[in-house]
Design a protein around this motif. Structure first.
Motif, PDB file in Angstrom:
ATOM      1  N   GLY A 164      13.938  -5.383   7.290  1.00  0.00           N
ATOM      2  CA  GLY A 164      14.302  -5.344   5.968  1.00  0.00           C
ATOM      3  C   GLY A 164      13.336  -5.933   4.874  1.00  0.00           C
ATOM      4  N   MET A 165      12.729  -6.952   5.130  1.00  0.00           N
ATOM      5  CA  MET A 165      11.825  -7.343   4.274  1.00  0.00           C
ATOM      6  C   MET A 165      10.544  -6.365   4.226  1.00  0.00           C
ATOM      7  N   SER A 166      10.124  -5.926   5.263  1.00  0.00           N
ATOM      8  CA  SER A 166       8.976  -5.096   5.037  1.00  0.00           C
ATOM      9  C   SER A 166       9.357  -3.755   4.290  1.00  0.00           C
ATOM     10  N   VAL A 167      10.642  -3.176   4.386  1.00  0.00           N
ATOM     11  CA  VAL A 167      11.025  -1.945   3.734  1.00  0.00           C
ATOM     12  C   VAL A 167      11.181  -2.273   2.325  1.00  0.00           C
ATOM     13  N   MET A 168      11.645  -3.464   2.079  1.00  0.00           N
ATOM     14  CA  MET A 168      11.773  -3.866   0.632  1.00  0.00           C
ATOM     15  C   MET A 168      10.608  -3.903  -0.169  1.00  0.00           C
ATOM     16  N   ALA A 169       9.362  -4.551   0.575  1.00  0.00           N
ATOM     17  CA  ALA A 169       8.055  -4.433   0.251  1.00  0.00           C
ATOM     18  C   ALA A 169       7.557  -3.083  -0.198  1.00  0.00           C
ATOM     19  N   MET A 170       7.891  -2.149   0.701  1.00  0.00           N
ATOM     20  CA  MET A 170       7.523  -0.677   0.214  1.00  0.00           C
ATOM     21  C   MET A 170       8.215  -0.138  -0.759  1.00  0.00           C
ATOM     22  N   SER A 171       9.562  -0.540  -0.889  1.00  0.00           N
ATOM     23  CA  SER A 171      10.299   0.073  -2.235  1.00  0.00           C
ATOM     24  C   SER A 171       9.569  -0.563  -3.203  1.00  0.00           C
ATOM     25  N   PHE A 172       9.344  -1.848  -3.300  1.00  0.00           N
ATOM     26  CA  PHE A 172       8.399  -2.246  -4.673  1.00  0.00           C
ATOM     27  C   PHE A 172       7.278  -1.568  -4.917  1.00  0.00           C
ATOM     28  N   VAL A 173       6.731  -1.042  -3.747  1.00  0.00           N
ATOM     29  CA  VAL A 173       5.472  -0.405  -4.230  1.00  0.00           C
ATOM     30  C   VAL A 173       5.880   0.879  -4.827  1.00  0.00           C
ATOM     31  N   GLU A 174       7.010   1.608  -4.274  1.00  0.00           N
ATOM     32  CA  GLU A 174       7.557   2.926  -4.674  1.00  0.00           C
ATOM     33  C   GLU A 174       8.060   2.664  -6.239  1.00  0.00           C
ATOM     34  N   LEU A 175       8.585   1.697  -6.542  1.00  0.00           N
ATOM     35  CA  LEU A 175       9.062   1.406  -7.668  1.00  0.00           C
ATOM     36  C   LEU A 175       8.081   1.229  -8.982  1.00  0.00           C
ATOM     37  N   HIS A 176       6.850   0.782  -8.228  1.00  0.00           N
ATOM     38  CA  HIS A 176       5.582   0.599  -9.176  1.00  0.00           C
ATOM     39  C   HIS A 176       5.170   2.032  -9.598  1.00  0.00           C
ATOM     40  N   GLU A 177       5.273   2.890  -8.475  1.00  0.00           N
ATOM     41  CA  GLU A 177       4.793   4.332  -8.622  1.00  0.00           C
ATOM     42  C   GLU A 177       5.845   5.022  -9.630  1.00  0.00           C
ATOM     43  N   LEU A 178       7.046   4.965  -9.457  1.00  0.00           N
ATOM     44  CA  LEU A 178       8.046   5.493 -10.161  1.00  0.00           C
ATOM     45  C   LEU A 178       8.003   5.173 -11.520  1.00  0.00           C
ATOM     46  N   ARG A 193       5.946  -7.991  -7.172  1.00  0.00           N
ATOM     47  CA  ARG A 193       6.948  -8.460  -6.428  1.00  0.00           C
ATOM     48  C   ARG A 193       6.635  -7.958  -4.883  1.00  0.00           C
ATOM     49  N   ALA A 194       5.867  -6.745  -4.820  1.00  0.00           N
ATOM     50  CA  ALA A 194       5.390  -6.300  -3.291  1.00  0.00           C
ATOM     51  C   ALA A 194       4.588  -7.323  -2.985  1.00  0.00           C
ATOM     52  N   VAL A 195       3.428  -7.557  -3.973  1.00  0.00           N
ATOM     53  CA  VAL A 195       2.531  -8.631  -3.331  1.00  0.00           C
ATOM     54  C   VAL A 195       3.309 -10.208  -2.839  1.00  0.00           C
ATOM     55  N   ASP A 196       4.264 -10.555  -3.479  1.00  0.00           N
ATOM     56  CA  ASP A 196       4.995 -11.717  -3.209  1.00  0.00           C
ATOM     57  C   ASP A 196       5.686 -11.662  -1.556  1.00  0.00           C
ATOM     58  N   THR A 197       6.312 -10.305  -1.451  1.00  0.00           N
ATOM     59  CA  THR A 197       7.049  -9.998  -0.149  1.00  0.00           C
ATOM     60  C   THR A 197       6.064  -9.823   0.881  1.00  0.00           C
ATOM     61  N   ILE A 198       4.989  -9.204   0.546  1.00  0.00           N
ATOM     62  CA  ILE A 198       3.882  -9.140   1.559  1.00  0.00           C
ATOM     63  C   ILE A 198       3.415 -10.535   1.969  1.00  0.00           C
ATOM     64  N   GLY A 199       3.179 -11.201   0.859  1.00  0.00           N
ATOM     65  CA  GLY A 199       2.659 -12.501   1.278  1.00  0.00           C
ATOM     66  C   GLY A 199       3.390 -13.625   1.872  1.00  0.00           C
ATOM     67  N   ALA A 200       4.753 -13.291   1.871  1.00  0.00           N
ATOM     68  CA  ALA A 200       5.670 -14.171   2.663  1.00  0.00           C
ATOM     69  C   ALA A 200       5.723 -13.623   4.041  1.00  0.00           C
TER      70      ALA A 200
END
Length: 807
Positions: free
Chosen positions: A604-618, A627-634
């Protein structure tokens, strides 16, 4: 000489046979009134409602009953399409005598792992602790009752755990009635010793699942390490990764597809492209794909993708529809990719769609207690259904002319059959039949339709018609991405229909998601995995709608709303980016887990990180990238330690660095924790070898720390991961090795002795040219699993630091 580990107190009081009123080779069954599972909605729980076992669903009523009686809890976890779950039910849970033992000694609880993935995750760790790294379903766990240490003790600590236990004793294996009696007797005779053991296991589970580390900086090296490891374990002959059983591993392939274009080293890029293409083709042409009805089975039991484990899971088909749809849009995409994406989606629409527009969870592996019965064929059946000419055509296309390839190992008396496979590409087969490509395809589709119609007249596998929120998110993404790849709005409409069903029927009054629904009744608060996967599906719908000029149905707004709820419920205000699997304050869970590794369903946390990346693109908003950086860092410690084990997070890292190469630098270099050191050192007697015409040999030494062992190459028991040394990374060289036999180790719950290596192990490896052209960078790869008497590390793969020259 064999030695025995006494895991727990199961054996303290001996293994006397417990009398039941069942014959050794039969099951005593009578009509029985419904138990407490009759009020549940899960198809798996309802399957057990007429068992003589006095089953309780997981909940406060069952836990209070255990507190009142002061007895242990027997927890049985499974799912409706699980073959061995059905076997254990037929042997033990339907037997009056066995049920009497269970009812007298325990409070018995049944859990559908798909409904309560949080409970399943926790106690699967207990199984792995007690069974030396092995796991699976049905899961059988004995737990302490609430109040065992005093009124404030929540209990639920694992006393002992295993998987399937046979009803009858045999081949040195303890029977299920025996192990029930022995555990209960130990509890009554030495409760403090039992509590001490349960506490130790619980501490280990909390250490493994409950650690939420501070943010750690990870960078491009993690992406490179993931590429290198996948190249090493890629099976160049058959496609896929590793050896049998072969799982589809869509997160591996999606990662490789993402990074392939940016790989500068030409040989490595070539191997990566080959890994993608060969694996996609092998899965699509093999028996793991239903060549008649469409859709993928769970996994292949062999390394060549021929004989599957026959259950079909929505989460596999959602991910694989996405994978083939994406592959079809690359420069190495094929018509086969497009066809498979379409057929998977059509299969789900035809056989797995709920009246609400959402999608059901699974179809069973067995029919009439026979594995895969619905999917098997004989040449005689081809003749009967298709007539002589088309039967000969189909036999050649599907490999039936080459002889049978399947015999049920549990029922060999049933005879031999064929799992259908595609023997060649459409182009090759159309030339063989001297037909135009379109005419060949039309004939094949006509044959498939007639075979499907005939198969539909057979007894069918049970469909688990439970809707699971997260799995629907995966299927929504599969439909949306197939819609884009094929340019067909039908599939986008299906994705939106699923999203609407979840939004209108699977939310609580406070707006939070509910995990499951059946026949319009939704229940059970969703976990992080559900939120993450539904968000991912909604974002895929948004992207597809924009690409196709269609209405997304408010998917972007819905996704952001769910993210806000998820961060409130699963976040940690003291640790930026951390997302727990469950909400805080759950008294029925012994740990609040933080998952960082991808399994059959991505973390779940990995998928959420990918979604943050997609939201940046969108949206173009930098805040989403942060937020993607924070989640990947965690997850940074896990990504550093195992970038393939957390492949989705590593893919998210790759995309973040592609946007901003310095994005991760605001995080600390290390969280101060010591990296996990392997208890096994692997050394070679040389740094470089030249093969030449005569070949060459080298010696490798494994030095295993005291108190640890490595499972031998031939462990002697199913489900264990043995030492494996092989070539990877290139072609033109063949490796041969004679493994030592190893020392016998007896582990309670495993049938017979297990063979292991301890201390220092010497291996002699022979390398020879195999006649193929020299290509890539051949290297020697060692896979091993290190264990103590109490627990096992995840399997590790290392490459020897030995340069190999052709000579």
């Amino acid at each position: 000489m064999a030695r025995r580990i006494l895991i727990g107190l199961v054996l303290l009081l001996g293994c006397g046979v417990v009398a039941t009123n069942a014959a050794e080779d039969g099951v005593v069954k009578t009509q029985h009134k419904a138990n407490l599972l009759a009020d549940e909605t899960s198809p798996y729980l309802l399957q057990h409602q007429f068992n003589p076992v006095e089953w309780h669903p997981w909940g406060s009523e069952a836990l209070e009953e255990a507190r009142r009686r002061g007895c242990l809890i027997f927890l049985s976890v499974g799912y409706s399409t699980c073959y061995w779950c059905h076997v254990m039910e037929r042997e033990s849970f339907e037997d009056e005598g066995v049920a009497a033992v269970m009812n007298e000694r325990f409070v018995c609880i049944k859990v559908d792992r798909e409904e309560r993935s949080d409970v399943d995750d926790i106690y699967m760790r207990a199984v792995q602790i007690y069974q030396q790294g092995r796991g699976g379903w049905p899961m059988s766990v004995w737990l302490t009752p609430p109040g065992a240490r005093g009124p404030d003790d929540p209990g639920l600590e694992p006393v002992y755990a295993g998987t399937y236990f046979p009803k009858a004793q045999g081949r040195g294996r303890v029977s299920f009635p025996e192990i029930c009696a022995n555990i209960d007797d130990a509890w009554k005779a030495q409760p403090q010793a039992v509590l001490t053991q349960a506490a130790q296991a619980t501490a280990s589970i909390r250490e493994q699942l409950g650690r939420a580390t501070e943010a750690v900086r990870v960078g491009e090296s993690a992406v490179g390490q993931a590429i290198a490891l996948l190249v090493r374990i890629y099976d160049r002959q058959n496609g896929g990764f590793g050896s049998a059983p072969k799982f589809p591993q869509p997160v591996y392939l999606e990662f490789l597809m993402a990074v392939e274009e940016s790989i500068d080293d030409a040989p490595t890029r070539g191997v990566v492209r080959d890994a993608i293409r060969k694996t996609l083709d092998a899965m699509a042409k093999g028996g793991m794909y239903d060549q008649v009805g469409g859709g993928f089975h769970r996994y292949s039991t062999d390394e060549k993708w021929i004989v599957p484990h026959f259950e079909k899971m929505l989460y596999d088909n959602g991910q694989l529809a996405s994978l083939y749809a994406k592959a079809s849009q690359t420069d190495y995409g094929t018509d086969l990719d497009r066809r498979i994406a379409r057929e998977v989606c059509d299969y789900v629409l035809k056989e797995m769609r709920d009246g609400s527009g959402a999608f059901w969870s699974a179809q069973d592996a067995e029919v009439n207690a026979r594995e895969g019965q619905n999917y098997l064929w004989t040449r005689g059946q081809f003749d009967e259904v298709l007539g002589e000419d088309d039967a000969a055509f189909a036999a050649l296309v599907f490999g039936v002319n080459k002889g049978t390839n399947f015999r049920d190992p549990h029922h060999p008396e049933d005879g031999k059959f064929n799992v259908l496979v595609l023997t060649a590409d459409d182009g090759e087969m159309s030339e063989k039949f001297k037909m135009e490509a379109r005419a060949y395809r039309e004939r094949l589709e006509n044959v498939r339709e007639r075979l499907y119609a005939s198969r539909a007249l057979r007894d069918q596998p049970i469909t688990d018609d439970k809707v699971i929120a997260g799995w629907n998110g995966l299927m929504m993404r599969g439909f949306a991405e197939t819609a884009v790849a094929l340019g067909e709005a039908t599939y986008l409409n299906a994705a939106r229909g699923g999203a609407d069903a979840l939004w209108t029927q699977m939310r609580a009054d406070d707006g939070g998601l509910l995990r499951t629904m059946r026949e319009g009744h939704a229940k059970t608060d969703a976990v992080l995995e559900d939120y993450a996967l539904v968000v991912s599906g909604l974002l895929a719908i948004e992207r597809a709608a924009r690409a196709m000029g269609e209405d997304s149905g408010g998917s972007l707004e819905r996704a952001i709303e769910l993210i806000d709820i998820a961060e409130e419920r699963f976040g940690d205000p003291t640790k930026s980016g951390v997302l727990y699997d469950t909400e805080a304050g759950r008294s029925d869970l012994i740990v609040r887990a933080v998952s960082a590794y991808d399994g059959a369903v991505p973390c779940g946390m990995s998928v959420m990180a990918m979604s943050f990346v997609e939201l940046h693109e969108l949206t173009g908003k930098r805040a989403w990238l942060e937020r993607a950086v924070d989640t990947i860092g965690a997850m940074g410690g896990t990504v550093k330690e195992s970038p393939v084990g957390s492949a989705v997070a590593t893919r998210a890292l790759y995309y973040v660095l592609g946007v901003d190469g310095n994005a991760m630098t605001r995080l600390p270099v290390s969280d101060g924790a010591e990296p996990m050191e392997s208890p096994v050192q692997i050394m070679s007697d040389t740094e470089r070898v030249s093969i030449g015409d005569a070949g060459t040999t080298l010696k490798v030494r494994l030095v295993i720390d005291e108190g640890w062992h490595v499972t031998a190459a031939e462990p002697g028991a199913e489900g264990l991961i043995g030492l494996d040394v092989r070539m990877a990374g290139g072609d033109g060289v063949r490796l041969s090795i004679e493994y030592p036999e190893g020392e016998e180790l007896r582990i309670e719950g495993i049938d017979g002795a297990v063979r292991v290596y301890e201390g220092t192990v010497e291996l002699e490896i022979t390398l020879e040219r195999d006649g193929a052209a020299w290509s890539g960078r051949p290297m020697i790869v060692v896979r091993y699993q290190a264990c103590t008497d109490r627990a096992c590390y995840e399997p590790m793969v290392v490459s020897l630091d030995v340069a190999i020259d052709p000579g």
